[in-house]
Scaffold this motif. Sequence first.
Motif, PDB file in Angstrom:
ATOM      1  N   LEU A  79      -2.326   4.837   5.429  1.00  0.00           N
ATOM      2  CA  LEU A  79      -1.694   3.504   5.318  1.00  0.00           C
ATOM      3  C   LEU A  79      -1.487   2.701   6.687  1.00  0.00           C
ATOM      4  N   LEU A  80      -1.600   1.445   6.486  1.00  0.00           N
ATOM      5  CA  LEU A  80      -1.398   0.536   7.713  1.00  0.00           C
ATOM      6  C   LEU A  80       0.069   0.023   7.817  1.00  0.00           C
ATOM      7  N   GLY A  82       1.318  -2.679   7.409  1.00  0.00           N
ATOM      8  CA  GLY A  82       1.701  -3.586   6.223  1.00  0.00           C
ATOM      9  C   GLY A  82       1.670  -3.139   4.938  1.00  0.00           C
ATOM     10  N   HIS A  83       1.420  -1.937   4.735  1.00  0.00           N
ATOM     11  CA  HIS A  83       1.254  -1.192   3.506  1.00  0.00           C
ATOM     12  C   HIS A  83       2.866  -0.566   2.867  1.00  0.00           C
ATOM     13  N   ARG A  85       4.780  -1.426   0.415  1.00  0.00           N
ATOM     14  CA  ARG A  85       5.092  -1.105  -0.906  1.00  0.00           C
ATOM     15  C   ARG A  85       4.205   0.075  -1.478  1.00  0.00           C
ATOM     16  N   LEU A  86       3.122   0.456  -0.910  1.00  0.00           N
ATOM     17  CA  LEU A  86       2.355   1.453  -0.961  1.00  0.00           C
ATOM     18  C   LEU A  86       3.012   2.827  -0.608  1.00  0.00           C
ATOM     19  N   ARG A  87       3.544   2.650   0.434  1.00  0.00           N
ATOM     20  CA  ARG A  87       4.230   3.830   0.920  1.00  0.00           C
ATOM     21  C   ARG A  87       5.256   4.042   0.261  1.00  0.00           C
ATOM     22  N   ARG A  89       5.689   3.665  -3.109  1.00  0.00           N
ATOM     23  CA  ARG A  89       5.274   4.109  -4.268  1.00  0.00           C
ATOM     24  C   ARG A  89       4.881   5.746  -3.973  1.00  0.00           C
ATOM     25  N   MET A 120      -4.424   5.786  -6.486  1.00  0.00           N
ATOM     26  CA  MET A 120      -4.052   5.467  -5.394  1.00  0.00           C
ATOM     27  C   MET A 120      -5.253   5.637  -4.304  1.00  0.00           C
ATOM     28  N   SER A 123      -7.190   2.606  -4.541  1.00  0.00           N
ATOM     29  CA  SER A 123      -6.853   1.333  -3.785  1.00  0.00           C
ATOM     30  C   SER A 123      -7.104   1.426  -2.433  1.00  0.00           C
ATOM     31  N   LEU A 124      -7.132   2.690  -1.799  1.00  0.00           N
ATOM     32  CA  LEU A 124      -7.131   2.895  -0.355  1.00  0.00           C
ATOM     33  C   LEU A 124      -8.534   3.299   0.405  1.00  0.00           C
TER      34      LEU A 124
END
Length: 433
Positions: A79-80, A82-83, A85-87, A89, A120, A123-124
């Motif tokens: 994850l970057l 700015g992620h 929301r993904l973090r 989740r 996931m 997505s990445l």
Amino acid sequence: METAKGMTNMALAHEIMVNQSFKVKPAELPEGSLQHRFKEIMHKAFWDCLEDQLKEDPPTYSHAIKLLAEIKETLLSFLLPGHGRLRSRIEEVLDLPLIQQQAENGALDISQLSQFIVGMMGSLCAPCRDEDIKKLKEISDIVPLLKQIFSLLDLMKVDMANFAVSSIRPHLMQQSVEYERSKFQQFLEKQPNALDYTEKWLEDTVRCLREAGADGSSAASSDPPSLLPLNVHNHAYLRLLRWDHLSDPFPETVLMDQNRFQEMQQEAERLVLLSSVLLVVYTTTGEAISGLPGLMETLKHTVNVMLADMHAPSFSAHEAFATIGEKLCVELSQCLSQHGYSPFSPDRKSILRGQISAIVQPDNPVHKLMDSRIQSYLLVSLESSQNKTPPHLPGGLAPVSKELKELADRFSRLVNYNKVVFSPFYQNQIRSI
């Protein structure tokens, strides 16, 4: 350990800078090696143990939970900033205390968690991994699915590393010189003798130039023009293209580029032999073949095929050049016949074969001449690279002009970058010598 880490980082930064095609590659053990076999056995034992645990009644999830923890850590590492929301989740679904509690109560659904993980990853991952994600979605058995998830995560780690390399390269270009120089200075402070081989390399160059410039007098009142610092330095770099890599330690300041210099040395040696053969052919055969369309490229291709493995231990130069002589005689005879010229006489064939076979000897006049001209061209390329003036191509090298210019460009770029990085160290040593 601290110094070693600094040198490793310096070598990595240098590789990213000078090798535009540099990429991180997955570590692969040699097929059939003991390490490869050992890894296969251990992995099989691990996955068999996991399968046995999940088949128990009730299932045991201790191994599976450790795998989920490792997967979670890997996904978070992708994850970057700015992620957010993904973090959130990932933290929510792969909540390890909750998963442990579900396992104890017999309510854990590994399949559902695995499908979330695959989604996931989709997505990445990089677009080139979309097909792999599609294949993961087709696997229904949990153990093979987890096994393939880990294999794909390893590839995604490599993709992420290469993304980082491409992202950092523009920033590295702005400060790579200072970075490499400061890292080497730190190394020098820890290892005061870290320039011994560099000093010997420069001293030997000065000695060679003095011997070459000697005019037989008992003592020269002053150094010849060739001993100007810049000229000494350029000749020192040129000597790297004649290096005995098996017995002579490489200078420390160019050690990170030893493989590149060795590759250029081998290319220069190939061009010497190729240009020598073509010069002998055109000199011996005369005007009959000069200007015939396509002949030069045909002859070049034949010689190049025979010299492709010239640096392999099994290569026999005498056999190769005997074969080259035979093949070129056949091709020349066919070409002369096609264009209405009288065919090669047996005497002329014998002379040409003999002259080609003799080229393999380093003291052969044609070999020495082409070697000297290629070395001179590379030296002039270094001298003219500062003012961007292309050097004049010496006689006899027109058939290999494209390859020689490419070699000179690679050589000049590498040398000029090395000069800029290590100039303070070189200046002190050359001044002292």
